[in-house]
Design an enzyme around this catalytic site. Structure first.
Site, PDB file in Angstrom:
ATOM      1  N   ARG A 171      64.810  19.385  75.102  1.00 40.70           N
ATOM      2  CA  ARG A 171      63.596  19.667  76.183  1.00 40.70           C
ATOM      3  C   ARG A 171      64.060  21.025  76.785  1.00 40.70           C
ATOM      4  NH1 ARG A 171      63.460  15.334  78.522  1.00 40.70           N
ATOM      5  NH2 ARG A 171      61.500  14.541  77.313  1.00 40.70           N
ATOM      6  N   TYR A 172      65.159  21.212  77.169  1.00 41.25           N
ATOM      7  CA  TYR A 172      65.751  22.147  78.047  1.00 41.25           C
ATOM      8  C   TYR A 172      66.782  23.155  77.078  1.00 41.25           C
ATOM      9  CZ  TYR A 172      64.318  19.481  81.823  1.00 41.25           C
ATOM     10  OH  TYR A 172      63.472  18.661  82.679  1.00 41.25           O
TER      11      TYR A 172
ATOM     12  N   ARG B 276      70.806  22.291  76.773  1.00 40.34           N
ATOM     13  CA  ARG B 276      71.332  20.957  76.784  1.00 40.34           C
ATOM     14  C   ARG B 276      70.168  19.960  76.026  1.00 40.34           C
ATOM     15  NH1 ARG B 276      69.180  22.362  81.288  1.00 40.34           N
ATOM     16  NH2 ARG B 276      67.863  21.381  82.610  1.00 40.34           N
TER      17      ARG B 276
ATOM     18  N   CYS C  93      71.012  -2.056  76.345  1.00 44.53           N
ATOM     19  CA  CYS C  93      71.607  -1.937  77.509  1.00 44.53           C
ATOM     20  C   CYS C  93      72.216  -3.183  78.153  1.00 44.53           C
ATOM     21  CB  CYS C  93      70.340  -1.733  78.597  1.00 44.53           C
ATOM     22  SG  CYS C  93      69.562  -0.044  78.372  1.00 44.53           S
TER      23      CYS C  93
ATOM     24  N   CYS D 120      66.092  -2.861  83.022  1.00 41.01           N
ATOM     25  CA  CYS D 120      65.437  -2.609  84.480  1.00 41.01           C
ATOM     26  C   CYS D 120      63.843  -2.887  84.254  1.00 41.01           C
ATOM     27  CB  CYS D 120      65.579  -1.007  84.789  1.00 41.01           C
ATOM     28  SG  CYS D 120      67.352  -1.026  85.174  1.00 41.01           S
TER      29      CYS D 120
ATOM     30  N   CYS E 277      61.732   0.657  83.663  1.00 44.47           N
ATOM     31  CA  CYS E 277      62.431   1.613  82.934  1.00 44.47           C
ATOM     32  C   CYS E 277      61.496   2.400  81.909  1.00 44.47           C
ATOM     33  CB  CYS E 277      63.252   1.044  81.797  1.00 44.47           C
ATOM     34  SG  CYS E 277      64.012   1.906  80.486  1.00 44.47           S
TER      35      CYS E 277
ATOM     36  N   ARG F 299      61.993   3.837  79.448  1.00 42.49           N
ATOM     37  CA  ARG F 299      61.867   4.050  77.922  1.00 42.49           C
ATOM     38  C   ARG F 299      61.700   2.720  77.563  1.00 42.49           C
ATOM     39  NH1 ARG F 299      66.652   7.939  77.996  1.00 42.49           N
ATOM     40  NH2 ARG F 299      65.528   9.977  77.383  1.00 42.49           N
TER      41      ARG F 299
ATOM     42  N   ASP G 115      58.460   6.952  87.055  1.00 42.94           N
ATOM     43  CA  ASP G 115      57.698   7.404  85.779  1.00 42.94           C
ATOM     44  C   ASP G 115      56.533   6.432  85.834  1.00 42.94           C
ATOM     45  OD1 ASP G 115      59.325   9.706  85.169  1.00 42.94           O
ATOM     46  OD2 ASP G 115      60.649   8.406  84.603  1.00 42.94           O
TER      47      ASP G 115
ATOM     48  N   ASP H 281      59.708  13.772  86.715  1.00 44.72           N
ATOM     49  CA  ASP H 281      59.667  14.326  85.225  1.00 44.72           C
ATOM     50  C   ASP H 281      58.140  14.317  85.015  1.00 44.72           C
ATOM     51  OD1 ASP H 281      62.250  14.560  83.650  1.00 44.72           O
ATOM     52  OD2 ASP H 281      62.582  12.705  84.646  1.00 44.72           O
TER      53      ASP H 281
ATOM     54  N   LYS I  12      61.226  18.901  84.666  1.00 48.73           N
ATOM     55  CA  LYS I  12      61.323  18.368  86.063  1.00 48.73           C
ATOM     56  C   LYS I  12      60.673  19.187  87.162  1.00 48.73           C
ATOM     57  CE  LYS I  12      65.336  15.218  85.482  1.00 48.73           C
ATOM     58  NZ  LYS I  12      65.293  15.578  84.222  1.00 48.73           N
TER      59      LYS I  12
END
Length: 351
Positions: free
Chosen positions: A95-96, A99, A108, A112, A115, A117, A278, A315, A322
């Site tokens: 995306r950037y 990085r 995981c 959560c 989440c 994702r 999100d 985001d 961001k």
């Protein structure tokens, strides 16, 4: 001869939650429907922190499923931050410019309930990268000299065995233009025993800077074992930064947010990001307003050291990077600037 006792297992089903006293039997049928869509896992470390008698316990709220997760709003998105839009090869999100994310695993230690994702992780998710996919992802990184930082994520990359983590680290270390290895994880707080000396060695590489971004949302998560896990990383030369999500009923009040940021700093973890929640499916009951978050950030600045200040960020849905949501403390007037102090008062500045 000393024999180590077997580790207690996580709670991974609605039946497990009922047996542990975290759910009433009358709620089982409704929550089985949630479990069909979204994975459940609560580690013993997190289970021990939950007070079943406390209505709206902030630890339970993060990990115990809620029937409201099936209430999908029209503005919610399966891929709310646009990972797929920026994925040139499997496992990579670019995306950037400087990085990339390297999504090594899809599972995981805990799942959560908020989440972003949630459609991609867990047993029903995308699955771990195959060896061929990992080779292709690493080849992509090697072919793009602008990539300065690689961010291991998933899932939670601290779920890798130390041997496999070391193999990934070694291959990234061989790419000269990659200078920073960053690992995003919940594990040091939710399953601190996994942060072994072997694993700490596995994520470090000669000539590269290793960072760990620790996700925690409530000060109670910083148990003595969690602090010790952070110390193992920091004492080994691993720099740590934080990421948290602003969550209604968990950390959306000044006292809790202040205590959380102080807990990070005391564990030698620099507060980095406080994410506005999100637009993931079924998470509306976690989201605050942006104005509420901005007020919390202003109050945190008034109360706490600069060391304890994260960036409040959103985001932008669709993968547009961001946005810094911190309320601006400067505005342009006709003959000067106006700047705001920590009490909310505005002053003229003619510099």
């Amino acid at each position: 001869m000393t024999v180590n006792a077997p580790r207690a297992r996580p709670l991974r089903s609605v039946d497990d939650l009922v047996d542990a006293g975290l759910l009433q039997l009358s709620r089982k049928a409704d929550l089985e429907a949630v479990a069909k869509h979204y994975a459940i896992s609560i580690t013993p470390a997190m289970q021990a922190l939950i007070d079943p008698a406390r209505e709206g316990d902030p630890i339970a709220r993060q990990f115990v499923p809620d029937v409201r997760e099936l209430d999908h709003r029209g503005n919610e998105l399966a891929d709310p931050i646009g990972d797929k839009k920026h994925s040139p090869v499997e496992g990579i999100v670019h995306r950037y410019r400087d990085r990339v994310l390297l999504k090594i695993v899809s599972h995981c230690a805990v799942y959560c309930r908020f989440c972003f994702r949630r459609e991609m992780v867990g047993p029903q998710g995308e699955g771990a990268l195959s060896q061929a996919a990992l080779d292709a992802a690493l080849a992509y990184i090697a072919e793009h000299p602008e990539i300065w930082e690689v961010i291991m994520t998933g899932g939670d990359p601290f779920m890798l065995p130390a041997r496999r983590a070391a193999a990934v680290t070694e291959r990234l270390a061989a790419i000269d233009h990659v200078k920073i290895l960053r690992w995003h994880t919940r594990v040091p707080v939710v399953d601190p025993e996994r942060v072994t000396d072997d694993f700490v060695r596995a994520i470090k590489a000669p000539g590269k800077a290793t960072y760990v971004a620790l996700h925690a949302n409530h000060p109670r998560e910083f148990t003595p074992a969690a602090r010790a896990a952070c110390a193992r990383l920091v004492d080994a030369g691993v720099a740590m930064v934080s990421q948290s999500v602003l969550l209604k009923g968990v950390n959306d009040n000044p006292d809790t947010l202040e205590a959380l940021m102080r807990a990070f700093v005391e564990a030698r973890v620099k507060p980095y990001y406080l994410h506005h929640a999100d637009l993931a499916p079924g998470t509306e009951h976690f989201r605050t307003t942006i104005e509420h978050g901005q007020g919390l950030i202003r109050e945190l600045k008034r109360r706490a050291s600069g060391l304890a200040q994260p960036t409040y960020a959103l985001d932008i849905p669709g993968g547009y990077a961001k946005a810094d949501l911190g309320a601006p403390d400067i505005e342009r007037a006709s003959t000067c600037y106006r700047v705001r102090d920590d009490a909310g008062e505005w002053h003229d500045y003619k510099g």
